[in-house]
Design an enzyme around this catalytic site. Structure first.
Site, PDB file in Angstrom:
ATOM      1  N   SER A   1      33.714  51.143  53.493  1.00 28.73           N
ATOM      2  CA  SER A   1      32.561  51.990  53.474  1.00 28.73           C
ATOM      3  C   SER A   1      31.357  51.261  53.056  1.00 28.73           C
ATOM      4  O   SER A   1      31.366  50.246  52.259  1.00 28.73           O
ATOM      5  CB  SER A   1      32.587  53.492  52.810  1.00 28.73           C
ATOM      6  OG  SER A   1      31.618  54.015  52.638  1.00 28.73           O
TER       7      SER A   1
ATOM      8  N   TYR B   1      35.741  57.481  45.183  1.00 26.85           N
ATOM      9  CA  TYR B   1      35.409  56.783  46.418  1.00 26.85           C
ATOM     10  C   TYR B   1      34.573  55.447  46.172  1.00 26.85           C
ATOM     11  O   TYR B   1      34.900  54.469  46.982  1.00 26.85           O
ATOM     12  CB  TYR B   1      34.493  57.744  47.184  1.00 26.85           C
ATOM     13  CG  TYR B   1      34.263  57.460  48.647  1.00 26.85           C
ATOM     14  CD1 TYR B   1      35.514  57.696  49.573  1.00 26.85           C
ATOM     15  CD2 TYR B   1      33.390  57.016  49.227  1.00 26.85           C
ATOM     16  CE1 TYR B   1      35.452  57.233  50.841  1.00 26.85           C
ATOM     17  CE2 TYR B   1      33.196  56.557  50.472  1.00 26.85           C
ATOM     18  CZ  TYR B   1      34.235  56.855  51.374  1.00 26.85           C
ATOM     19  OH  TYR B   1      34.131  56.573  52.799  1.00 26.85           O
TER      20      TYR B   1
ATOM     21  N   LYS C   1      36.588  51.923  47.434  1.00 26.74           N
ATOM     22  CA  LYS C   1      36.053  51.215  48.353  1.00 26.74           C
ATOM     23  C   LYS C   1      35.890  49.955  48.248  1.00 26.74           C
ATOM     24  O   LYS C   1      35.724  48.987  49.025  1.00 26.74           O
ATOM     25  CB  LYS C   1      35.102  52.200  49.131  1.00 26.74           C
ATOM     26  CG  LYS C   1      35.367  53.467  49.806  1.00 26.74           C
ATOM     27  CD  LYS C   1      36.725  53.021  50.900  1.00 26.74           C
ATOM     28  CE  LYS C   1      36.899  54.221  51.873  1.00 26.74           C
ATOM     29  NZ  LYS C   1      38.029  54.211  52.743  1.00 26.74           N
TER      30      LYS C   1
END
Length: 273
Positions: free
Chosen positions: A141, A154, A158
């Site tokens: 991402s 997250y 990532k």
């Protein structure tokens, strides 16, 4: 690498980017195992693929962070189509907000967003080195390069996914193993809106930050960009080119970037009140 006649496994293939990748791969002549925790969603994607390209896809349900499930996917691919050439480590979760995520939540996020990639590579890369060819595509991402407002889980996982993909390319890139790392911003998938749907100010801010950062593209657009990058064997796949400018600004002056991000986050949170 051309994908025609190649055998691919796509995780998180029951919809979103994964479903779009499965459709695009089949359209380009590849054969695909569509894998998803939701077996019905995976089957629906495979059925749609086969409607347009008969015999191009099979499906499987299972937790793709489990090494045994990955082994099963590889075996299924070999039985249906032949040795696996391409692996798309696309399954992912947001994992919660702020510092309230407990140890179990962190473990689940690391398992799905990072360790699943490591486990797949351990199973596939030795064989690819022997054959002299293979392709590993990691869906990370822009948060793995720039950090996500709201979600520590997250952002951290990532970043780790990007780091593992870099290491994989550095270590095996001269041994026939190609690696690409997909780092989009807004893609019109369920995942994009999960933060907003929590109603938590941090979650609303997280979604708002992505929506305000630039164009939200469709999964099919993203898949087309991925396959073009694979054809050129580019490592970093940026469907939103401005991410590179933002990444350069971050690296050029980290303190200034962090200060700016704090101000930006504060403005987003103020807008949720």
């Amino acid at each position: 690498m051309k994908v025609a006649q190649k055998v691919a496994i796509v995780t998180g293939g029951g919809g979103g980017i994964g479903g779009a990748l499965a459709r695009k791969l089949a359209a380009e002549g590849a054969r695909v195992v569509v894998a998803d925790l939701d077996a019905d969603a995976a089957a629906a994607v495979a059925d749609a693929v086969n409607a347009g390209h008969p015999g191009s896809a099979v499906s499987a349900g299972g937790d793709v962070s489990d090494a045994g499930v990955i082994e099963g996917l590889i075996a299924q691919a070999e039985e249906a189509f032949g040795p696996v050439d391409l692996y798309f480590a696309n399954a992912g979760i947001t994992g919660g907000l702020g510092l309230d995520v407990d140890e179990d939540g962190w473990d689940v996020a690391f398992d799905i967003n990072v360790r699943a990639h490591i486990r797949a590579a351990r199973l596939l890369v030795p064989g690819w080195v022997e054959r002299g060819e293979g392709y590993f595509v990691s869906t990370a991402s822009a948060a793995g390069l720039l950090t996500q407002v709201g979600s520590a889980v997250y952002s951290v996982t990532k970043h780790a996914a990007v780091g593992f993909a870099e290491w994989l390319s550095m270590t095996y890139g001269d041994k026939g193993v190609r690696v690409s790392c997909l780092c989009p911003m807004g893609v019109n998938t369920k995942l994009l809106y999960e933060g907003k749907e929590t109603g938590d100010p941090l979650g609303v801010a997280a979604t708002g930050a992505v929506l305000a950062a630039g164009e939200v593209i469709e999964p099919d657009q993203c898949a087309e960009i991925v396959l073009a990058a694979m054809d050129a064997e580019h490592f970093l796949i940026l469907p939103h080119p401005k991410v590179l400018d933002m990444y350069r600004q971050k690296g050029a002056d980290y303190d200034r970037w962090l200060s700016g991000m704090r101000r930006y986050q504060a403005s987003l949170l103020a807008g949720t009140r």
